[in-house]
Motif scaffolding. Structure first.
Motif, short mmCIF file in Angstrom:
data_model
loop_
_atom_site.label_atom_id
_atom_site.label_comp_id
_atom_site.label_asym_id
_atom_site.label_seq_id
_atom_site.Cartn_x
_atom_site.Cartn_y
_atom_site.Cartn_z
N TYR A 191 -1.71 6.91 7.18
CA TYR A 191 -1.31 7.16 5.78
C TYR A 191 -1.95 6.12 4.87
CZ TYR A 191 1.89 8.41 1.95
OH TYR A 191 2.45 8.83 0.76
N ILE A 192 -1.97 4.86 5.31
CA ILE A 192 -2.60 3.80 4.52
C ILE A 192 -4.10 4.04 4.38
CG2 ILE A 192 -3.21 1.33 4.58
CD1 ILE A 192 -0.38 0.85 5.77
N ILE A 193 -4.74 4.50 5.45
CA ILE A 193 -6.17 4.83 5.38
C ILE A 193 -6.41 5.88 4.30
CG2 ILE A 193 -8.08 5.95 6.63
CD1 ILE A 193 -6.85 4.61 9.20
N GLU A 194 -5.57 6.91 4.27
CA GLU A 194 -5.73 7.96 3.26
C GLU A 194 -5.49 7.43 1.85
OE1 GLU A 194 -4.80 12.03 5.76
OE2 GLU A 194 -3.41 11.43 4.19
N LYS A 195 -4.45 6.61 1.67
CA LYS A 195 -4.11 6.08 0.34
C LYS A 195 -5.25 5.22 -0.20
CE LYS A 195 -0.01 5.62 -0.96
NZ LYS A 195 0.89 6.25 -1.97
N ILE A 196 -5.82 4.38 0.66
CA ILE A 196 -6.84 3.44 0.19
C ILE A 196 -8.20 4.12 0.01
CG2 ILE A 196 -8.22 1.43 0.88
CD1 ILE A 196 -5.67 0.24 2.02
N SER A 197 -8.57 5.00 0.96
CA SER A 197 -9.90 5.62 0.91
C SER A 197 -9.95 6.82 -0.03
CB SER A 197 -10.32 6.06 2.31
OG SER A 197 -9.54 7.16 2.75
N GLY A 198 -8.78 7.41 -0.31
CA GLY A 198 -8.76 8.61 -1.13
C GLY A 198 -9.25 9.85 -0.40
N LYS A 199 -9.33 9.74 0.94
CA LYS A 199 -9.81 10.85 1.77
C LYS A 199 -8.80 11.17 2.85
CE LYS A 199 -14.66 9.68 0.99
NZ LYS A 199 -15.96 9.30 1.59
N HIS A 235 0.81 -1.22 0.00
CA HIS A 235 0.00 0.00 0.00
C HIS A 235 0.84 1.28 0.00
CE1 HIS A 235 -3.51 -2.53 0.58
NE2 HIS A 235 -2.86 -3.16 1.54
N ILE A 236 2.13 1.13 0.35
CA ILE A 236 3.06 2.26 0.27
C ILE A 236 4.27 1.76 -0.54
CG2 ILE A 236 4.28 4.06 1.57
CD1 ILE A 236 2.68 3.28 4.04
N PRO A 237 4.14 1.73 -1.87
CA PRO A 237 5.16 1.10 -2.71
C PRO A 237 6.56 1.72 -2.60
CG PRO A 237 3.14 1.48 -3.95
CD PRO A 237 2.99 2.20 -2.65
N ASP A 238 6.64 3.01 -2.24
CA ASP A 238 7.95 3.66 -2.18
C ASP A 238 8.59 3.53 -0.79
OD1 ASP A 238 6.11 5.30 -0.95
OD2 ASP A 238 6.91 7.17 -1.77
N TYR A 239 7.98 2.73 0.10
CA TYR A 239 8.58 2.53 1.41
C TYR A 239 9.85 1.69 1.24
CZ TYR A 239 8.61 2.27 6.51
OH TYR A 239 8.95 2.44 7.83
N PRO A 240 10.87 1.92 2.06
CA PRO A 240 12.11 1.15 1.94
C PRO A 240 11.89 -0.36 2.00
CG PRO A 240 12.43 3.00 3.42
CD PRO A 240 10.96 2.96 3.11
N GLU A 241 12.95 -1.11 1.73
CA GLU A 241 12.89 -2.57 1.62
C GLU A 241 12.28 -3.23 2.86
OE1 GLU A 241 13.58 -6.02 -0.71
OE2 GLU A 241 13.71 -3.88 -1.22
N THR A 242 12.48 -2.62 4.03
CA THR A 242 11.94 -3.22 5.26
C THR A 242 10.41 -3.33 5.22
OG1 THR A 242 11.97 -1.02 6.28
CG2 THR A 242 13.83 -2.48 6.75
N GLY A 243 9.77 -2.52 4.38
CA GLY A 243 8.31 -2.54 4.29
C GLY A 243 7.76 -3.86 3.80
N LYS A 244 8.60 -4.67 3.13
CA LYS A 244 8.14 -5.97 2.65
C LYS A 244 8.02 -6.99 3.79
CE LYS A 244 10.14 -5.32 -1.95
NZ LYS A 244 11.17 -5.79 -2.92
N GLN A 245 8.75 -6.72 4.89
CA GLN A 245 8.70 -7.64 6.05
C GLN A 245 7.59 -7.28 7.02
OE1 GLN A 245 12.62 -7.97 8.02
NE2 GLN A 245 13.40 -6.67 6.39
N ILE A 246 7.12 -6.04 6.95
CA ILE A 246 6.19 -5.52 7.96
C ILE A 246 4.76 -5.58 7.43
CG2 ILE A 246 5.57 -3.50 9.35
CD1 ILE A 246 8.54 -2.58 8.91
N THR A 247 3.87 -6.16 8.20
CA THR A 247 2.46 -6.22 7.81
C THR A 247 1.66 -5.16 8.55
OG1 THR A 247 1.84 -7.78 9.56
CG2 THR A 247 2.65 -8.71 7.47
N ILE A 248 0.46 -4.93 8.07
CA ILE A 248 -0.46 -4.01 8.75
C ILE A 248 -0.74 -4.52 10.16
CG2 ILE A 248 -2.83 -3.12 8.74
CD1 ILE A 248 -2.62 -3.07 5.65
#
Length: 427
Positions: free
Chosen positions: A162-170, A88-101
């Motif tokens: 930030y994820i809420i904003e990205k997904i909802s568009g609000k 949901h945040i594609p430009d997050y650093p590599e560590t973002g692939k290990q971290i879940t919501i």
């Protein structure tokens, strides 16, 4: 009911008169409000009293609304809590692939907590976009492998907003208004923009040796989805009522949110027991405010305490109010009396004591008086009850100095909010 109200009033008046409790309290049982009342002042400069309609910054109680928004989006199949944040945040650093919501929700991500950074006291005053806040921590190494440990982390809840904003568009605040606050008619809850005129908003204070002072300014954009909301005890009670229904999400989703993971933390809630009663709750602290909501869900009891004196003993007060409701033992704050001691004994106590990383209690001596100063707090005098035990007068807290077999002072123990917290002497 009358007995509970009388006991609560007696208890809180002692705290108000002796230890400067200032805030609003609501206690309800089986859908009936037993007490809803304000104590102290919402604004000391204008002599405006606190009432059940006073709006307080609720600090980390914000997190349960952020978590609920995530759960709603999962029910709409717009995300899954097992998604990596990189999805949901594609430009997050590599560590973002290990971290879940899920890791973000349960404080198990390993991301460093930006409010613990050394420069936080300076940066908290500067308005910040969510992207700028994320930039402060995203490139730092993880403190542990995601899912391995629990470590309370405001950074994780910033990412959730930030994820809420990205997904909802609000905007985060718009999403909450449309999907939680408006459906529940929580008309006195919202995002605490400093520049907005918000009627009945309390000011935040701390007590010092010179009386009340205004709390240091913090720009609410810093708290964002981890701590930027305001509310009232009455609105939070509407929230409590809704959580016994499926108005916001399904029962299955609620049960999962209230499921304790590492260190008994769920999705924006801490699940524990007090007096052998299950409690789903959360507290909060932000400049000049401390807050707590405890929901005894098997007893249908709700206790909400919102304070605008940042030194109020929120944990002790909330637990003692539960004791009153459940007929358990509790104590009124004790009247403490200073004794005369030889001021020379203070010399052995002078120094720095580490209570936690980046949190130091400094003991000093001036004119035969002894003072304690915690990191980012004012210096206050402490008074001897014995040669090793001292007490504060502005807050209900005590310090015990501990010596080794050689008579050397090695640590102090801070007694506050029902806890005993050791601090090793480091200087």
């Amino acid at each position: 009911m009358q007995n509970i109200e009388a006991q609560v009033n007696e208890y809180l008046q002692v705290h108000t008169n002796k230890y400067y409790f200032s805030g609003s309290v609501l206690i309800a049982q089986n859908g009936n409000i037993l007490i809803s009342k304000g104590y102290g002042m919402a604004n000391y400069e204008l002599d405006v009293p606190n009432t059940p309609q006073t709006k307080f910054r609720i600090a980390s109680i914000t997190k349960q609304f952020t978590a609920m928004a995530i759960v709603q989006l999962q029910e709409k199949n717009l995300l899954n809590v097992n998604d990596s944040i990189s999805k949901h945040i594609p430009d997050y650093p590599e560590t973002g692939k290990q971290i879940t919501i899920h890791h973000l929700l349960t404080h198990t991500s390993g991301i460093p907590n930006f409010t613990s950074f050394p420069d936080y006291e300076q940066t908290m005053m500067i308005p910040s976009s969510v992207e700028t806040t994320i930039d402060k921590f995203k490139d730092k190494p993880l403190e542990f492998t995601p899912g391995e440990k629990y470590s309370y982390c405001n950074s994780g809840y910033i990412l959730l907003g930030y994820i809420i904003e990205k997904i909802s568009g609000k905007l985060y605040e718009t999403y909450l208004q449309e999907n939680i606050f408006q459906p529940l008619e929580m008309k006195n809850t919202g995002y605490d923009h400093y520049s907005n005129i918000i009627k009945n908003r309390a000011s935040g204070y701390y007590m010092t040796g010179n009386g009340s002072i205004n709390a240091a300014y913090i720009d609410t954009s810093i708290g964002y989805s981890a701590g930027a909301l305001y509310s009232t005890v009455e609105d939070l009670y509407l929230w409590d009522r809704a959580l016994y229904t499926e108005k916001i999400v399904s029962k299955a989703s609620l049960d999962n949110a209230f499921n304790p993971f590492l260190e008994n933390y769920g999705y924006g809630w801490l699940i524990t027991e007090i007096f052998s009663h299950k409690v789903v709750g959360h507290n909060g602290a932000i400049n000049g405010f401390v807050t707590n909501i405890d929901r005894y869900i098997n007893d249908d009891v709700c206790i909400i305490v919102l304070c605008n004196n940042g030194f109020s003993m929120i944990n002790v007060i909330s637990k003692d109010l539960a004791a009153i409701v459940f007929g358990e033992k509790y104590e009124l704050p004790k009247e403490r009396t200073a004794i005369k001691v030889d001021p020379k004994i203070y010399d052995a106590y002078i120094g720095e004591y580490e209570l936690a990383p980046n949190f130091i209690i400094t003991i000093t001596k001036e004119n035969d008086q002894i003072f304690a100063q915690a990191t980012a707090q004012s210096k206050v005098e402490i008074y001897p009850e014995s040669e090793t035990e001292f007490f504060y007068t502005l807050v209900y807290a005590q310090i015990t100095f501990v010596k080794n077999e050689k008579g050397e002072v090695t640590e102090l123990i801070l007694h506050q909010n029902g806890q005993e917290m050791p601090a090793k002497k480091i200087k």
